[in-house]
Write a protein that holds these residues in place. Structure first.
Motif, PDB file in Angstrom:
ATOM      1  N   PRO A  93       0.825  -1.201   0.000  1.00 30.22           N
ATOM      2  CA  PRO A  93       0.000   0.000   0.000  1.00 30.22           C
ATOM      3  C   PRO A  93       0.861   1.253   0.000  1.00 30.22           C
ATOM      4  CG  PRO A  93      -0.662  -1.522   1.762  1.00 30.22           C
ATOM      5  CD  PRO A  93       0.646  -1.982   1.242  1.00 30.22           C
ATOM      6  N   ILE A  95       0.898   5.930  -0.649  1.00 30.55           N
ATOM      7  CA  ILE A  95       0.218   7.215  -0.590  1.00 30.55           C
ATOM      8  C   ILE A  95      -0.214   7.594  -2.010  1.00 30.55           C
ATOM      9  CG2 ILE A  95       0.515   9.664  -0.044  1.00 30.55           C
ATOM     10  CD1 ILE A  95       2.947   8.535   1.782  1.00 30.55           C
ATOM     11  N   THR A 110      -8.817   5.293  -4.499  1.00 33.43           N
ATOM     12  CA  THR A 110      -8.951   5.028  -3.067  1.00 33.43           C
ATOM     13  C   THR A 110     -10.310   4.428  -2.750  1.00 33.43           C
ATOM     14  OG1 THR A 110      -7.496   6.923  -2.628  1.00 33.43           O
ATOM     15  CG2 THR A 110      -8.722   6.042  -0.769  1.00 33.43           C
ATOM     16  N   PRO A 114      -9.403   0.437  -1.608  1.00 31.89           N
ATOM     17  CA  PRO A 114      -8.935   1.050  -0.360  1.00 31.89           C
ATOM     18  C   PRO A 114      -7.767   0.316   0.294  1.00 31.89           C
ATOM     19  CG  PRO A 114     -11.068  -0.045  -0.051  1.00 31.89           C
ATOM     20  CD  PRO A 114     -10.808  -0.007  -1.523  1.00 31.89           C
ATOM     21  N   GLU A 115      -7.644  -0.968  -0.003  1.00 32.62           N
ATOM     22  CA  GLU A 115      -6.555  -1.733   0.605  1.00 32.62           C
ATOM     23  C   GLU A 115      -5.186  -1.327   0.096  1.00 32.62           C
ATOM     24  OE1 GLU A 115      -7.582  -3.726  -3.225  1.00 32.62           O
ATOM     25  OE2 GLU A 115      -8.739  -2.856  -1.567  1.00 32.62           O
ATOM     26  N   VAL A 117      -4.164   1.882  -0.345  1.00 37.11           N
ATOM     27  CA  VAL A 117      -3.875   3.286  -0.051  1.00 37.11           C
ATOM     28  C   VAL A 117      -3.690   3.489   1.448  1.00 37.11           C
ATOM     29  CG1 VAL A 117      -4.642   5.657  -0.391  1.00 37.11           C
ATOM     30  CG2 VAL A 117      -5.277   3.899  -2.055  1.00 37.11           C
ATOM     31  N   THR A 118      -2.620   4.227   1.810  1.00 38.17           N
ATOM     32  CA  THR A 118      -2.362   4.536   3.218  1.00 38.17           C
ATOM     33  C   THR A 118      -2.755   5.957   3.576  1.00 38.17           C
ATOM     34  OG1 THR A 118      -0.075   5.165   2.675  1.00 38.17           O
ATOM     35  CG2 THR A 118      -0.467   2.881   3.365  1.00 38.17           C
ATOM     36  N   LYS A 119      -2.549   6.898   2.657  1.00 36.86           N
ATOM     37  CA  LYS A 119      -2.938   8.289   2.851  1.00 36.86           C
ATOM     38  C   LYS A 119      -3.298   8.867   1.489  1.00 36.86           C
ATOM     39  CE  LYS A 119      -0.151   9.192   6.995  1.00 36.86           C
ATOM     40  NZ  LYS A 119       0.873  10.054   7.641  1.00 36.86           N
ATOM     41  N   THR A 214     -11.369   6.056   4.018  1.00 32.88           N
ATOM     42  CA  THR A 214     -11.221   6.085   5.471  1.00 32.88           C
ATOM     43  C   THR A 214      -9.780   6.387   5.888  1.00 32.88           C
ATOM     44  OG1 THR A 214     -10.864   3.677   5.525  1.00 32.88           O
ATOM     45  CG2 THR A 214     -13.130   4.468   5.808  1.00 32.88           C
ATOM     46  N   VAL A 215      -8.880   6.564   4.907  1.00 28.37           N
ATOM     47  CA  VAL A 215      -7.482   6.860   5.240  1.00 28.37           C
ATOM     48  C   VAL A 215      -7.322   8.343   5.551  1.00 28.37           C
ATOM     49  CG1 VAL A 215      -6.562   4.978   3.835  1.00 28.37           C
ATOM     50  CG2 VAL A 215      -6.919   7.240   2.794  1.00 28.37           C
ATOM     51  N   THR A 217      -6.667  11.996   5.042  1.00 35.07           N
ATOM     52  CA  THR A 217      -6.790  12.705   3.764  1.00 35.07           C
ATOM     53  C   THR A 217      -6.541  14.200   3.952  1.00 35.07           C
ATOM     54  OG1 THR A 217      -8.418  11.099   2.933  1.00 35.07           O
ATOM     55  CG2 THR A 217      -8.354  13.264   1.861  1.00 35.07           C
ATOM     56  N   SER A 244     -11.328  14.237   7.157  1.00 38.38           N
ATOM     57  CA  SER A 244     -10.324  14.832   6.269  1.00 38.38           C
ATOM     58  C   SER A 244      -9.916  16.204   6.791  1.00 38.38           C
ATOM     59  CB  SER A 244     -10.861  14.949   4.845  1.00 38.38           C
ATOM     60  OG  SER A 244     -12.017  15.783   4.803  1.00 38.38           O
TER      61      SER A 244
END
Length: 290
Positions: A93, A95, A110, A114-115, A117-119, A214-215, A217, A244
């Protein structure tokens, strides 16, 4: 590292990686512009100096990559491509960061994956009736008029596709090889994504999809009077992405308009619309390092 290419969904995608160590940032520009568009590399290098590695890529229909024609919208196609690129290069994952069309592509990626992406960091978010209308008329309508009038040969003569052929001669055969009826159906679907609709703050994406982000943002809001990337759209997106953070632009409120004026009057001899983006490096690094 120099340019490399990787085959994704039947087309070659050109990419490069800047930096030797650190977490990966997949950085995406707007429009149908390549990773080599002026203004993008200075931002990428500033992020590398901040301790990150940056993945730059020519999205399908941009730069030296192969043209491709599929998907619910062009952004959906690019999101699927980015997911495959991150997976095949084993850099996730990671950014995601992007401006203008690259913001939409990054948000959609994202939402759908979603899995991976970290930010998430986005700026110059396109929205509103004018911004969406302009994109549809600029990027899709010419191809519709051409294919209806004289088939794929006419499409290949459009200035934008001529640019893709100049950067990648294989694209001519890829364009001419499209079935005209299927191409028209696709272009009409892509155009529909840019028709402003209730419940779609950004083109072609249902508002409920934002619940999937949900990361952490960061949103850099649009300028006060920027019709292409309205302040209102940025504020609405900040409401839709729970938790966010939204900040004022690090460049002048009228940076986009002034750059457009210089370009229109011929005061600059090259593309200059992303020149201010490097100014976002400090707030982006501050956000990522927290």
């Amino acid at each position: 590292m120099p340019n490399k290419s990787i085959e994704i969904n039947g087309g070659n995608v050109v990419y490069e990686i800047l930096g030797k160590t650190g977490d990966f940032i997949a950085l995406t520009p707007g429009g149908r512009f390549s990773k080599d568009i002026p203004g993008l590399k200075p931002l990428a290098r500033a992020l590398v100096d901040g301790g990150y590695r940056v993945l730059l890529w020519d999205r399908p229909n941009c730069g030296k990559s192969d043209v491709q024609f599929y998907g619910y919208s062009e952004s959906h196609m690019r999101a699927e491509t980015l997911q495959q690129l991150i997976t095949k290069l084993d850099v996730g994952p990671c950014i995601l960061a992007g401006g203008s069309g690259g913001a939409r592509d990054s948000m959609l990626t994202t939402m759908l994956y979603p899995e991976l992406v970290t930010k998430l960091v986005v700026w110059n978010i396109v929205g509103g009736i004018y911004g969406s209308f302009v994109l549809g008329s600029y990027y899709v309508v010419p191809s519709i008029l051409a294919v209806r009038g004289a088939g794929m040969k006419a499409v290949a003569r459009i200035g934008e596709w001529q640019e893709r052929i100049a950067e990648n001669p294989d694209n001519e055969a890829r364009i001419l090889g499209q079935d005209p009826d299927e191409f028209l159906t696709l272009m009409l679907r892509w155009l529909n994504a840019f028709v402003s609709k209730p419940g779609q703050t950004i083109p072609g994406v249902e508002d409920e999809m934002f619940d999937r982000i949900t990361v952490p943002t960061l949103i850099i809001r649009g300028g006060e009077n920027d019709l292409d990337h309205p302040k209102r759209t940025s504020l609405e997106v900040s409401c839709l992405i729970k938790g966010s953070e939204i900040i004022d632009p690090p460049w002048p409120e009228d940076a986009w308009e002034r750059a457009a004026e210089k370009r229109a009057t011929g005061k600059v001899k090259r593309f200059n619309m992303f020149d201010t983006w490097v100014q976002a490096a400090p707030p982006i690094l501050d956000f990522l390092d927290r």
